[in-house]
Design an enzyme around this catalytic site. Structure first.
Site, PDB file in Angstrom:
ATOM      1  N   TYR A  24      33.118  10.551  92.698  1.00 38.31           N
ATOM      2  CA  TYR A  24      31.904  10.526  93.520  1.00 38.31           C
ATOM      3  C   TYR A  24      30.764  11.365  92.958  1.00 38.31           C
ATOM      4  CZ  TYR A  24      35.220   8.515  96.771  1.00 38.31           C
ATOM      5  OH  TYR A  24      36.171   7.711  97.349  1.00 38.31           O
ATOM      6  N   HIS A 101      27.253   2.347  97.923  1.00 36.03           N
ATOM      7  CA  HIS A 101      28.466   3.096  97.575  1.00 36.03           C
ATOM      8  C   HIS A 101      28.193   3.876  96.301  1.00 36.03           C
ATOM      9  CE1 HIS A 101      30.866   0.992 100.537  1.00 36.03           C
ATOM     10  NE2 HIS A 101      30.236  -0.103 100.149  1.00 36.03           N
ATOM     11  N   SER A 103      30.461   5.027  94.147  1.00 39.44           N
ATOM     12  CA  SER A 103      31.319   4.503  93.082  1.00 39.44           C
ATOM     13  C   SER A 103      31.273   2.976  93.103  1.00 39.44           C
ATOM     14  CB  SER A 103      32.756   4.990  93.265  1.00 39.44           C
ATOM     15  OG  SER A 103      33.332   4.421  94.430  1.00 39.44           O
ATOM     16  N   ARG A 112      40.090  -1.458  97.998  1.00 35.27           N
ATOM     17  CA  ARG A 112      38.666  -1.120  98.119  1.00 35.27           C
ATOM     18  C   ARG A 112      37.742  -2.276  97.712  1.00 35.27           C
ATOM     19  NH1 ARG A 112      38.345   4.408  99.065  1.00 35.27           N
ATOM     20  NH2 ARG A 112      40.071   5.612  98.222  1.00 35.27           N
TER      21      ARG A 112
END
Length: 148
Positions: A24, A101, A103, A112
């Site tokens: 992140y 997001h 990532s 995910r």
């Protein structure tokens, strides 16, 4: 400025800068908030920046946005992959939505790869780190009529 937008952040994002910086990054949520405020100003927008670890609080913020905001930037975090309720709230408010997001969720674990939110978002930005919020706000500014 009369163009308020909601920047909504989901669970565990309060730990940015500490939690898995290899995934992140090292930018904190407070730094992202400052970045969002500066970017919003550049685009004639005003930011209402929020974060919660609680699904119901996020849904309440989306419902409030229906009458208080012109658009939503949302990083649903872990609720991306699990919350039909958050997806339904975003669909119900009839506002422009940009999903962001930090990532690239498509290069991560298979669970995910699916987002419930993407189907109701006008755009999805992932994998650009904190810069993704700037991109999301710039795009949202294009979606919002600047007449009020």
């Amino acid at each position: 400025m009369t163009n308020p937008v909601l920047v909504l952040n989901g669970p565990n994002l309060n730990l940015l800068g500490l939690r898995e910086p290899e995934v992140y990054g090292s930018t904190t949520l407070a730094e992202i908030e400052a970045l969002c405020r500066a970017t919003a100003t550049d685009h004639g927008l005003r930011v209402d920046f929020r974060q919660s670890n609680h699904e119901g609080v996020l849904i309440d913020a989306v419902h409030e946005a229906r009458t208080a905001h012109r658009g939503i930037v949302v990083n649903p975090a872990g609720y991306t992959h699990t919350s039909v309720a958050l997806r339904d709230a975003l669909a119900a408010v009839a506002l422009p939505v940009v999903e962001v997001h930090l990532s690239n969720i498509h290069r991560r674990e298979p669970f995910r790869h699916h987002s419930y939110v993407s189907a109701v978002a006008d755009a999805v930005i992932c994998g650009a780190g904190a810069h993704g919020y700037q991109l999301a706000l710039a795009h949202l500014a294009r979606l919002i009529p600047q007449d009020r």
